[in-house]
Design a protein around this motif. Sequence first.
Motif, PDB file in Angstrom:
ATOM      1  N   SER A   1       0.848  -1.213   0.000  1.00  0.00           N
ATOM      2  CA  SER A   1       0.000   0.000   0.000  1.00  0.00           C
ATOM      3  C   SER A   1       0.872   1.249   0.000  1.00  0.00           C
ATOM      4  O   SER A   1       0.554   2.246  -0.663  1.00  0.00           O
TER       5      SER A   1
ATOM      6  N   PHE B   1      -1.992   1.153   7.683  1.00  0.00           N
ATOM      7  CA  PHE B   1      -3.077   0.246   8.049  1.00  0.00           C
ATOM      8  C   PHE B   1      -2.997  -0.998   7.191  1.00  0.00           C
ATOM      9  O   PHE B   1      -2.685  -0.910   6.005  1.00  0.00           O
TER      10      PHE B   1
ATOM     11  N   THR C   1      -4.309  -3.653   4.802  1.00  0.00           N
ATOM     12  CA  THR C   1      -5.391  -3.642   3.825  1.00  0.00           C
ATOM     13  C   THR C   1      -6.272  -4.863   4.066  1.00  0.00           C
ATOM     14  O   THR C   1      -5.780  -5.944   4.371  1.00  0.00           O
TER      15      THR C   1
ATOM     16  N   ASP D   1      -4.061  -2.931  -5.187  1.00  0.00           N
ATOM     17  CA  ASP D   1      -3.321  -3.225  -3.960  1.00  0.00           C
ATOM     18  C   ASP D   1      -4.140  -4.253  -3.162  1.00  0.00           C
ATOM     19  O   ASP D   1      -5.319  -4.035  -2.909  1.00  0.00           O
ATOM     20  N   THR D   2      -3.495  -5.339  -2.800  1.00  0.00           N
ATOM     21  CA  THR D   2      -4.230  -6.433  -2.161  1.00  0.00           C
ATOM     22  C   THR D   2      -3.807  -6.605  -0.701  1.00  0.00           C
ATOM     23  O   THR D   2      -2.736  -6.158  -0.293  1.00  0.00           O
TER      24      THR D   2
HETATM   25 MG   LIG Z   1      -1.739  -2.858   2.416  1.00  0.00          MG
END
Ligand SMILES: [Mg+2]
Length: 206
Positions: free
Chosen positions: A21, A37, A39, A62-63
């Motif tokens: 992220s 944070f 994800t 983004d996973t």
């Molecule tokens: Mg992430």
Amino acid sequence: MSRNNVLLKVILLGDGGVGKSSLMNRYVTDRFDSQSFHTIGVEFLNRDLEVDGRLVTLQIWDTAGQERFKSLRTPFYRGADCCLLTFAVNDLQSFLNLSCWKKEFMLYSDVKDPERFPFVVLGNKVDMEQREVGEDEARAWCEENGCCPYFETSAKDDTNVTAAFEAAVRVVLAAEDQIGHALLGSTIDLHGNHNGFTVGLRYSIQ
Ligand SMILES: [Mg+2]
Ligand SMILES: Nc1nc2c(ncn2[C@@H]2O[C@H](COP(=O)(O)OP(=O)(O)OP(=O)(O)O)[C@@H](O)[C@H]2O)c(=O)[nH]1
């Protein structure tokens, strides 16, 4: 931008906490948050760029890297044009897990030509002093796995972040030039305000 932009979907995969992220946010918004944070599910952001004279809208997915969110991320692998396999150079296990990430991607993405599918590998957090994975080791893995490009990045210091995403665009365009892949600009409206979305939430890394 012209309606004939190429829309490329790239997907960031790798263990929770390696900085996926952060890399996406650094590239798209030029920001870094040291209190990130985890994800949950997936998120995407778009960025327009020009590579070698071609206008591209890069859609970065983004996973969630944590195992428990597997069922939330895998449905989004389909349609990816490139997969960015990410580990952190100060986390050996995240490097050892690259093969698992590659396998998971292949299993759920249903790519047409698995042998030729483009991967790019990112060794993130190179700003950290304590390394557990050497550059040579990482490059050797890339050699054995289809000679994919390798970048040592830092989302924190903005090291090689742009270079890595542009490399992803280049490998996709090179592959598509060979197989005459369709341009998607005519099927997806990129001119609204839909520059990204979130499926799921985020929660604080303690
Ligand atoms: Mg992430
Ligand atoms: N020092 C340093 N810290 C980083 C870097 N990239 C990310 N971080 C930190 O590492 C932690 C995890 O980063 P994230 O980007 O949330 O990691 P992630 O891969 O998205 O994690 P999941 O969403 O759980 O899969 C955060 O505290 C970030 O601030 C980097 O390049 N250098």
